[in-house]
Design a protein around this motif. Structure first.
Motif, PDB file in Angstrom:
ATOM      1  N   LEU A 265       0.844  -1.185  -0.143  1.00 50.93           N
ATOM      2  CA  LEU A 265       0.177   0.035   0.126  1.00 50.93           C
ATOM      3  C   LEU A 265       0.752   1.220  -0.198  1.00 50.93           C
ATOM      4  CD1 LEU A 265      -2.701  -0.808   2.647  1.00 50.93           C
ATOM      5  CD2 LEU A 265      -2.898  -0.770   0.188  1.00 50.93           C
ATOM      6  N   ASP A 266       0.249   2.361  -0.497  1.00 50.06           N
ATOM      7  CA  ASP A 266       1.044   3.656  -0.600  1.00 50.06           C
ATOM      8  C   ASP A 266       0.551   4.243   0.785  1.00 50.06           C
ATOM      9  OD1 ASP A 266      -1.554   4.769  -0.800  1.00 50.06           O
ATOM     10  OD2 ASP A 266      -1.176   5.019  -3.080  1.00 50.06           O
TER      11      ASP A 266
ATOM     12  N   SER B  77      -2.904   5.364   1.442  1.00 47.47           N
ATOM     13  CA  SER B  77      -3.836   3.964   1.728  1.00 47.47           C
ATOM     14  C   SER B  77      -3.554   3.513   3.063  1.00 47.47           C
ATOM     15  CB  SER B  77      -3.566   3.088   0.651  1.00 47.47           C
ATOM     16  OG  SER B  77      -3.690   3.435  -0.609  1.00 47.47           O
TER      17      SER B  77
ATOM     18  N   SER C 174      -5.814   4.582   5.724  1.00 47.38           N
ATOM     19  CA  SER C 174      -7.263   4.328   5.649  1.00 47.38           C
ATOM     20  C   SER C 174      -7.562   3.101   6.557  1.00 47.38           C
ATOM     21  CB  SER C 174      -7.589   3.744   4.003  1.00 47.38           C
ATOM     22  OG  SER C 174      -8.949   3.658   4.116  1.00 47.38           O
TER      23      SER C 174
ATOM     24  N   LEU D 290     -10.279   0.582   4.718  1.00 51.28           N
ATOM     25  CA  LEU D 290      -9.811  -0.106   3.762  1.00 51.28           C
ATOM     26  C   LEU D 290      -9.036  -1.283   4.590  1.00 51.28           C
ATOM     27  CD1 LEU D 290      -8.337  -1.099   1.017  1.00 51.28           C
ATOM     28  CD2 LEU D 290      -6.475   0.454   1.513  1.00 51.28           C
TER      29      LEU D 290
ATOM     30  N   PHE E 232     -12.756   1.649  -3.095  1.00 53.92           N
ATOM     31  CA  PHE E 232     -11.448   1.951  -3.550  1.00 53.92           C
ATOM     32  C   PHE E 232     -11.336   1.234  -5.109  1.00 53.92           C
ATOM     33  CE2 PHE E 232     -11.571   1.122   0.817  1.00 53.92           C
ATOM     34  CZ  PHE E 232     -10.976   2.485   1.454  1.00 53.92           C
ATOM     35  N   SER E 233     -12.289   1.621  -5.912  1.00 53.64           N
ATOM     36  CA  SER E 233     -12.094   1.358  -7.289  1.00 53.64           C
ATOM     37  C   SER E 233     -12.714   2.540  -8.028  1.00 53.64           C
ATOM     38  CB  SER E 233     -12.580  -0.081  -7.642  1.00 53.64           C
ATOM     39  OG  SER E 233     -14.056   0.224  -7.742  1.00 53.64           O
TER      40      SER E 233
ATOM     41  N   LYS F 220      -7.422  -0.149  -8.564  1.00 49.76           N
ATOM     42  CA  LYS F 220      -5.818   0.002  -8.689  1.00 49.76           C
ATOM     43  C   LYS F 220      -4.974  -0.050  -7.325  1.00 49.76           C
ATOM     44  CE  LYS F 220      -6.244   0.924 -13.023  1.00 49.76           C
ATOM     45  NZ  LYS F 220      -5.704   0.018 -13.944  1.00 49.76           N
ATOM     46  N   ASN F 221      -5.894  -0.677  -6.321  1.00 52.07           N
ATOM     47  CA  ASN F 221      -5.262  -0.519  -5.106  1.00 52.07           C
ATOM     48  C   ASN F 221      -4.718  -1.921  -5.026  1.00 52.07           C
ATOM     49  OD1 ASN F 221      -5.459  -1.299  -2.171  1.00 52.07           O
ATOM     50  ND2 ASN F 221      -5.993   0.671  -1.804  1.00 52.07           N
TER      51      ASN F 221
ATOM     52  N   ARG G 123       1.935  -0.700  -7.832  1.00 54.22           N
ATOM     53  CA  ARG G 123       2.680   0.595  -7.585  1.00 54.22           C
ATOM     54  C   ARG G 123       3.470   1.213  -8.678  1.00 54.22           C
ATOM     55  NH1 ARG G 123       3.713   1.791  -2.184  1.00 54.22           N
ATOM     56  NH2 ARG G 123       5.334   3.282  -2.017  1.00 54.22           N
TER      57      ARG G 123
ATOM     58  N   LYS H  47       1.049   3.157 -10.922  1.00 53.10           N
ATOM     59  CA  LYS H  47       0.798   4.293 -10.053  1.00 53.10           C
ATOM     60  C   LYS H  47       1.738   5.454 -10.175  1.00 53.10           C
ATOM     61  CE  LYS H  47      -1.183   6.239  -6.186  1.00 53.10           C
ATOM     62  NZ  LYS H  47      -0.727   6.161  -4.589  1.00 53.10           N
TER      63      LYS H  47
END
Lengths: 468, 473
Positions: free
Chosen positions: B100-101, B104, B107, B110, B151-152, B236-237, B350, B353
């Protein structure tokens, strides 16, 4: 005599409250003392009901057992909750809640009598009382369209009551009694003609109207979108507690001999209500209207199960209805909790992004919605399990398929609400959520989780069979 | 010992509650999630250490009297097959969390929904009776719906409604099938007892056909593939992507648990149809994978082909090979498969992104990032079947058995696998191709910490080449 008076004390207490309201003009009371007064009366009534739980008020026309007293207690608890919620609403709007309390007490009085009644004349009288209370609530609830909705309700209700009373007179002429047992014996022994079927159908029609089952749902679904919050909560919760048990008792004690004749009628009403409820809930943008349609859908399920007027069907219905009432109470609480700039939310768009500003309310709302959908591990699974199991046990596989299809349809409506709450950006500046309401929401969620963990409190009540 | 299994069943839920109540400041929720996953892996390893591998059936049985009057007693337990899959799932989710970045990681929703999903998957894999099997099977829908919705890029589209309603239909079909069993048996059945219930032939066909359909809805087989392909291309997560791709695994697991016991006999007339659908889906998705330029879609196609391969082998080979040995073969493969695909998802998402943020060329991008290039290439090669993991041995056995069973089916399967493998290999080549890149890129290589983490995963994968259960011995 004194003994009977003591057993009647809860009702007398409520009645004295109503008389007091009629004599003392609370209408201009902006300090809202009426709520405190109503709360005291209702609490005292609840305590007295618990004490005299198995004592019939008037043995000739009422009965008392654990089931009736449980429902009466539920009615009082619901009324207490409504008083608490309504007080917040009236204070916020700076209006007097005197008339609301007056009608609420009238509703509680009618509901208590309806639940315990074993006499058709008393049932009719209490239904008329309910119609009066409902009409008066509607008049106060609907702001601009007062005459239209009120008149619609009154005309339809009057027609139903006239039909109901005609059936009552016909029954009395035939068996010289209003007692449930006597009428049932008469229906069992008489040849099953069109006239007898008509009597049964008219009696059911009265309840259909009050329940707002399709095609007599129009008054509730249309009015719900324009009602004030306390009145909406009243219509969604309080009368439904009383109607259900009264309807079940009428089915089991009076209409059972006509079961085979009425079965298809019930199935028709059920199918129509479920379809109308599911489609209406999907298409409505007004949140209260959506919830009213959800109510219509659930009534459809009740009729589908009660097509067999057996104690098992009645027990299934009671389980299903309690789960529904708990979830609906939760949804009403969430509606009371959400405000934007002092205004209560009405359309679905106004709920956009609630999750970002009021996470507790949003998460509890999801809990109640998924509960209504019957997904595990939410409490609704108990209700859905009871209903589907009943249909499977009776070999009604096509009905079961229909329930599943409509459940998927109404699922779409729930998803739409959840999408608005969670997945859309916030457009409103939501007010801070009232601490008391947050606590109530959490307590309700805990109660519902507890019911899932300990389902025997809901599902394994064998004594229900005895009293049903 | 059952206390440990009970702890495993409750751990993700406790973690979820802790995440929800953690402070917003800092990465508290992230740390709680890491701790929960780490503890879960530790408990699984401990259970493995106590597991008697020679014993058949579930062990560490824990029973709960949920509703005595309706004869509903919930039962949970684990065997090597369930534990191995669970270990793979926990490590996959851990890879997702690590990938995760920074935004995120903060969150809470999540992480909480992911742990809630993990709780349901743990319960599902540990379920030993029909009722809990259903409850956890259905319970996965809610967290997945919330994860995908939140998350999409699908929130504005109707695809995720379709995802929910498709799966909800499967859940309802399963519920009805189980209620029919309940009608005849009047009680909650343990999974290994379901073969003993004697249903009238037509009812058995409806019941087990329904169960089969409910499980198939989760596996991307035609015509149920639509929702998952649409959703896969819009996430994209990494954590959400990994969680979403665990759903077919649950369908496959249910299939493998119940197929031999009851489903096979009841749906025998339709097996040929199922095999044809499987093969066609494999071929089509492999071809679509070739046509797509997106690595993630190719990876999705690869995963689908392999899920279908495992499904096919369960359908066709369960009567040929010993049931337990086939199950364990698939489990060994799936374990590595989960680790490899999750790692690839985490690395690629990642990279994508960062590429998008800096608007740089995707081709040849790995040429300037030695650390990322090494781990990425290793995982791709393992996925393609290079003999450096147990996936090679076990897939070899499965595909050989398929050839042995029916040469034509073997050829079709090999063709589909070759297509998708070539497609992924070509993508790796392009990403490492220095000639395609005119300038150096601004994207940083993965950090040393992340590199070390992926090296641990690589070591786990490599050791499995010698013994798939090396951590037990």
């Amino acid at each position: 005599m004194l003994e009977h008076l003591i057993y009647l004390s809860p009702l007398l207490l409520i009645f004295s409250g109503i008389v007091f309201y009629a004599l003392v003009n609370f209408r201009q009371d902006e300090t809202n003392k009426c709520f405190r007064f109503s709360r005291i009366l209702l609490f005292a009534g609840l305590v007295l009901n618990i004490i005299f739980y198995n004592k019939p008020m008037i043995a000739e026309i009422t009965s008392a057992n654990r089931l009736t007293s449980s429902f009466v207690e539920l009615l009082y608890i619901g009324a207490l909750l409504l008083v608490y919620l309504a007080r917040k609403w009236f204070s916020n709007m700076k209006q007097s809640g005197g008339q609301f309390c007056y009608m609420l007490l009238l509703g509680v009085l009618a509901g208590s009598l309806l639940i315990v009644s074993k006499n058709l004349a008393l049932t009719t009288a209490t239904l008329i009382l309910f119609v009066f209370a409902n009409y008066y609530m509607l008049q106060k609830a609907v702001n601009k369209q007062t005459t239209e909705i009120g008149s619609l309700y009154l005309s339809a209700a009057t027609t139903c009551i006239i039909l109901f009373m005609t059936a009552l007179i016909l029954v009395y002429r035939a068996c010289q009694s209003f007692d449930y047992a006597d009428i049932s014996a008469y229906l069992a022994n008489s040849p099953h003609s069109l006239g007898v079927f008509a009597i049964g159908a008219v009696l059911v029609l009265g309840y259909m109207f009050l329940f707002a089952a399709a095609p007599l749902h129009y008054w509730l679904t249309e009015a719900a979108g324009k009602m004030t919050m306390p009145v909406f909560a009243y219509f969604m919760l309080l009368p439904n507690i009383a109607y259900l048990l009264s309807f079940i008792r009428l089915n089991l004690r009076v209409l059972q001999p006509l079961n085979s004749e009425l079965q298809m009628f019930y199935v028709g009403v059920a199918f129509m209500s479920m379809f109308v409820g599911a489609v209406g809930a999907c298409s409505s943008q007004n949140i209260r209207k959506t919830f009213a349609y959800i109510g219509v859908y659930y009534i459809g399920n009740v009729f589908l199960v009660l097509q067999h007027m057996t104690p098992i069907a009645a027990q299934t219905t009671i389980i299903y209805w309690i789960v529904y009432l708990l979830a609906m109470t939760g949804l009403c609480l969430t509606l009371f909790s959400l405000k934007a700039r002092g205004e209560y939310l009405l359309t679905l768009n106004e709920f956009s992004g609630v999750a970002y500003k009021c996470p507790i309310v949003a998460i509890t709302m999801i809990f109640f919605l998924f509960s209504l959908l019957g997904l595990p591990p939410f409490t609704g699974v108990l209700g859905i399990f009871a209903i589907l199991n009943n249909l499977a046990a009776q070999n009604h596989f096509y009905y079961l398929l229909y329930v599943l299809l409509t459940l998927m349809m109404i699922g779409y409506a729930y998803l739409h609400i959840i999408r608005t709450l969670y997945f859309e950006d916030s457009r409103n500046n939501f007010d801070r959520v009232d601490l008391g309401l947050s606590c109530l929401l959490i307590i309700l969620v805990i109660l519902m989780i507890y019911l899932v963990l300990q389902p025997q409190y809901l599902l394994a009540q064998t004594w229900l069979f005895e009293v049903l | 010992m059952f206390n440990l299994s009970l702890m495993l069943l409750l751990l993700p839920l406790l973690g979820c509650l802790f995440v929800l109540t953690s402070q917003k400041k800092g990465n508290n929720a992230h740390h709680v999630t890491l701790f929960t996953l780490g503890s879960g892996i530790f408990i699984i390893l401990r259970l493995f250490a106590e597991l008697d591998l020679s014993q058949k059936g579930l062990q560490f049985i824990h029973q709960l009297n949920w509703l005595e009057s309706a004869n509903i007693r919930l039962s949970f337990g684990f065997d090597a097959f369930a534990l191995l899959l669970l270990l793979g799932i926990y490590i996959s989710v851990l890879i997702g969390v690590v990938g995760l970045d920074d935004k995120s990681k903060k969150s809470k929703s999540l992480l909480a929904w992911s742990l809630y999903l993990l709780w349901n998957i743990t319960g599902f894999l540990g379920a030993n009776d029909m009722f809990s099997f259903y409850a956890y099977f259905a319970g996965m829908l809610v967290p997945l719906f919330m994860l995908i919705g939140s998350f999409s890029q699908l929130k504005k589209k109707n695809t995720f409604y379709l995802f929910f309603l498709f799966n909800f239909a499967g859940v309802l079909i399963l519920l009805c099938s189980l209620l029919l069993v309940y009608k005849f048996y009047h009680g909650n059945l343990q999974l290994q007892e379901i073969a003993l219930v004697h249903l009238p032939p037509k009812v058995a066909q409806v019941v087990w056909g329904g169960v089969c359909l409910a499980l198939l809805v989760r596996i991307p087989i035609w015509p149920f593939h639509y929702w998952i392909s649409n959703i896969g291309s819009n996430i994209k997560n990494p954590l959400v992507y990994i969680c979403t791709n665990l759903l077919p695994l649950t369908g496959l697991y249910g299939f493998m648990r119940l197929w031999q016991l009851t489903i096979a006999d009841s749906v025998r007339p339709y097996i040929l149809l199922l095999v044809v659908f499987c093969l066609l889906s494999m071929l089509f998705i492999a071809l679509i994978g070739i046509a797509h330029k997106d690595f993630l879609y190719k990876l999705f196609a690869y995963m689908t082909v392999f899920y279908l391969l495992f499904l096919l082998s369960e359908i066709l080979l369960s009567s040929v090979l010993l049931a337990d040995s086939l199950q364990m073969n698939i489990a060994y493969s799936l374990f590595i498969f989960l680790l490899v695909t999750s790692s690839l998802i985490a690395i690629d998402l990642r990279l994508e992104k960062e590429c998008m943020e800096k608007n740089c060329e995707y081709r040849g991008i790995l040429a300037y990032m030695p650390r990322r290039s090494k781990v990425f290439a290793f995982f791709v090669l393992v996925a393609l079947g290079l003999p450096i993991s147990s996936m090679f041995w076990n897939n070899f056995i499965i595909i050989s058995a398929l050839f042995n069973f029916n040469f034509f089916i073997g050829i079709m399967v090999m063709f589909a696998i070759s297509l998708i493998s070539v497609s992924i290999l070509y993508e790796l080549y392009m990403m490492r191709d220095l000639k395609k890149r005119a300038t150096n890129n601004d994207i940083e290589d993965i950090s040393q910490g992340r590199f070390a983490f992926f090296m641990v995963i690589i070591i786990i994968i490599f050791l499995s080449f010698f013994n798939p259960l090396w951590f037990v011995d």
